[in-house]
Design a protein around this motif. Sequence first.
Motif: not given
Length: 285
Positions: A56-77
């Motif tokens: 949580v302390a890092v999310a204020d700077e780096r963000g907390g939303t990161y979709w998983d690349p494998l699941a995301t790209f499997g769908f988009l492929a």
Amino acid sequence: MRVPIGVNSPIVTQVPGAHSPWEVDAGIDDLARIAVAADQLGFDHLTCSEHVAVPVAVADERGGTYWDPLATFGFLAARTERIRLATQVLVLGYHHPLEIAKRYGTLDAISGGRLVLGVGVGSLESEFDLLGASFADRGVRADDSLRALRAVLSSERPEYHGVHHDFSDIVVRPAAMAARVPIWVGGRTGRSLRRAVELGDGWMPFGLGSRRLREMLDITDRRDGFDVVLAAGTVDPMAEPEAAHEAVARMVEAGATIVDITIRASSADHYLEQLEAAAELFETN
């Protein structure tokens, strides 16, 4: 301007101050529409980054939303035909190279050889700790993982004997379709560039100015076909086409062989309009 243009995918990564408000409530249907349009308009690749669990302390700077690349790209492929799918980046220390080879080799196979494996050493020590990964020697481990990945990605019967990874007499099927999956190494240091030249197929730096990029590239010997993937930042091709063109031109002048753009938009529909304008501006077709 005929340099391949990649699209930093919206929605999937939401860093404070760097993403648009509409992305917060957008979903996979919006992303799929954008991916299909980018594919049809001739853009080089889409991106998706990786963080598993951000404190949580890092999310204020780096963000907390990161979709998983494998699941995301499997769908988009399944919804695209030509555009490449580039992880930007997988953190090598979070995964065994055989796991990466099986999962992303399968993605390469089902997408028809469209995987670009963007990888990095990682910098978020607290996330390493959460995952039980070793942080102090992550550079040495990353080098070993890269060598192992090169041995295994496109081979069904791989063999590798390294410092941290050792395997033989195994079957990894399906393997990647591409005879050599492009591996782009992320980072911002001279060491990351040397790692990319020695063990990868391209360098994908961040947070460096064009003058510094040019200086680093000028003193580094690179083989033919080695890609330098530079980010032009956020562009507004409809409202500010000249500025967008100049932003990409600066990266080409700095040494880019491929340029990534982030597109400013106020909604998914506006994003699609901007994408069409960018395709015309940068002559992607």
